[in-house]
Design an enzyme around this catalytic site. Structure first.
Site, mmCIF file in Angstrom:
data_model
loop_
_atom_site.group_PDB
_atom_site.id
_atom_site.type_symbol
_atom_site.label_atom_id
_atom_site.label_comp_id
_atom_site.label_asym_id
_atom_site.label_seq_id
_atom_site.Cartn_x
_atom_site.Cartn_y
_atom_site.Cartn_z
ATOM 1 N N HIS A 84 0.855 -1.187 0.000
ATOM 2 C CA HIS A 84 0.000 0.000 0.000
ATOM 3 C C HIS A 84 0.894 1.242 0.000
ATOM 4 O O HIS A 84 1.933 1.267 0.659
ATOM 5 C CB HIS A 84 -0.923 -0.009 1.229
ATOM 6 N N GLU A 151 -4.115 1.558 -7.495
ATOM 7 C CA GLU A 151 -4.450 2.691 -6.637
ATOM 8 C C GLU A 151 -3.508 3.861 -6.915
ATOM 9 O O GLU A 151 -2.395 3.913 -6.344
ATOM 10 C CB GLU A 151 -4.269 2.315 -5.161
HETATM 11 P P1 PGA Z 1 -9.515 6.033 0.146
HETATM 12 O O1 PGA Z 1 -8.351 5.011 0.417
HETATM 13 O O2 PGA Z 1 -10.728 5.255 -0.296
HETATM 14 O O3 PGA Z 1 -9.736 6.729 1.471
HETATM 15 O O4 PGA Z 1 -9.050 6.979 -0.919
HETATM 16 C C1 PGA Z 1 -8.155 3.888 -0.410
HETATM 17 C C2 PGA Z 1 -6.934 3.126 0.037
HETATM 18 O O5 PGA Z 1 -5.989 3.732 0.547
HETATM 19 O O6 PGA Z 1 -6.890 1.888 -0.063
#
Ligand code: PGA
Length: 228
Positions: A84, A151
């Site tokens: 992440h 992401e």
């Molecule tokens: P968010 O975070 O939905 O608050 O943007 C997503 C993540 O970090 O997995």
């Protein structure tokens, strides 16, 4: 096929009362919860499928403050996020990510590898170059199936998302890096407001949701839309 809904609850809850309140508002919703380690048992006892937000590269031993894949597996956890961006930025290298994937697989945890570009790379149209390297390095000497979550770093917690066309293009691109079928999720500012639009993207196998997943009514709406 049914979409996967992953709730990355980060460090948003800081009391067991708040966690109980959250869990009491949920019924039989179908999602995978990634709470803080200390609340895992509450989520598991509620009958929820659980993952952890990170694991140690080590299996067992003198590693102060670390949590091993085997210990969470023994607790009843089935998934782990790996790579992440909020952990990558604490000096987590692709080599460490590769070791974490190996240890997760060895302990029968399904890894969810998070990849994504920062804003500078996005503006310079470097997204594919960045994520190709992240995926290749993370999966060096690994040929077991894992899940990938795209992401973009600049979309996390910002209420900004790429366009649907951009997300679809990157998801197709990631899938085409493999000779076998792989599930690819999207994460970054997914909410009850944009889920109708995001859910129409072809080829997206699910969503990794942070802040919006901490509100049971938002989470329920997201699940409802994706299961239609
Ligand atoms: P968010 O975070 O939905 O608050 O943007 C997503 C993540 O970090 O997995």
């Amino acid at each position: 096929m049914k979409k996967l809904i992953l709730a990355n609850l980060k460090m948003y809850f800081n009391s067991k009362e708040d966690v109980d309140k959250y869990l009491n508002e949920l019924k039989n919703e179908d999602f995978i919860a990634f709470p803080s380690y200390i609340y895992l048992e509450k989520f598991i006892n509620k009958g929820l499928t659980c993952g952890v937000q990170n694991i140690s590269v080590h299996d067992i031993g003198a590693y102060t403050g670390e949590i091993s894949a085997s210990s969470v597996k023994n607790l009843g956890v089935n998934y782990t996020l790996i790579g992440h961006s909020e952990i990558r930025k604490q000096n987590e290298t692709d080599e460490i990510i590769n070791q974490k994937i190996q240890i997760a697989l060895k302990n029968n945890l399904t890894p969810i590898l998070c990849v994504g570009e920062n804003l500078e790379a996005y503006n310079q149209k470097q997204t594919k170059i960045i994520i190709t390297k992240q995926i290749k390095d993370a999966l060096k000497n690994i040929n077991k199936e894992i899940i990938i979550s795209y992401e973009p770093v600049w979309a996390i917690g910002t209420n900004k998302t790429p366009t649907s066309e951009e997300i679809e293009d990157i998801i197709n691109y990631i899938k085409n890096l493999f000779t076998y079928n792989i599930k690819v999720l999207y994460g970054g500012s997914v909410s009850e407001k944009n889920i109708e639009t995001l859910n129409k993207i072809n080829n997206v196998d699910g969503f990794l949701i942070g802040f919006s997943a901490t509100d049971p009514s938002s989470l329920k709406k997201i699940i409802e839309v994706t299961q239609k």
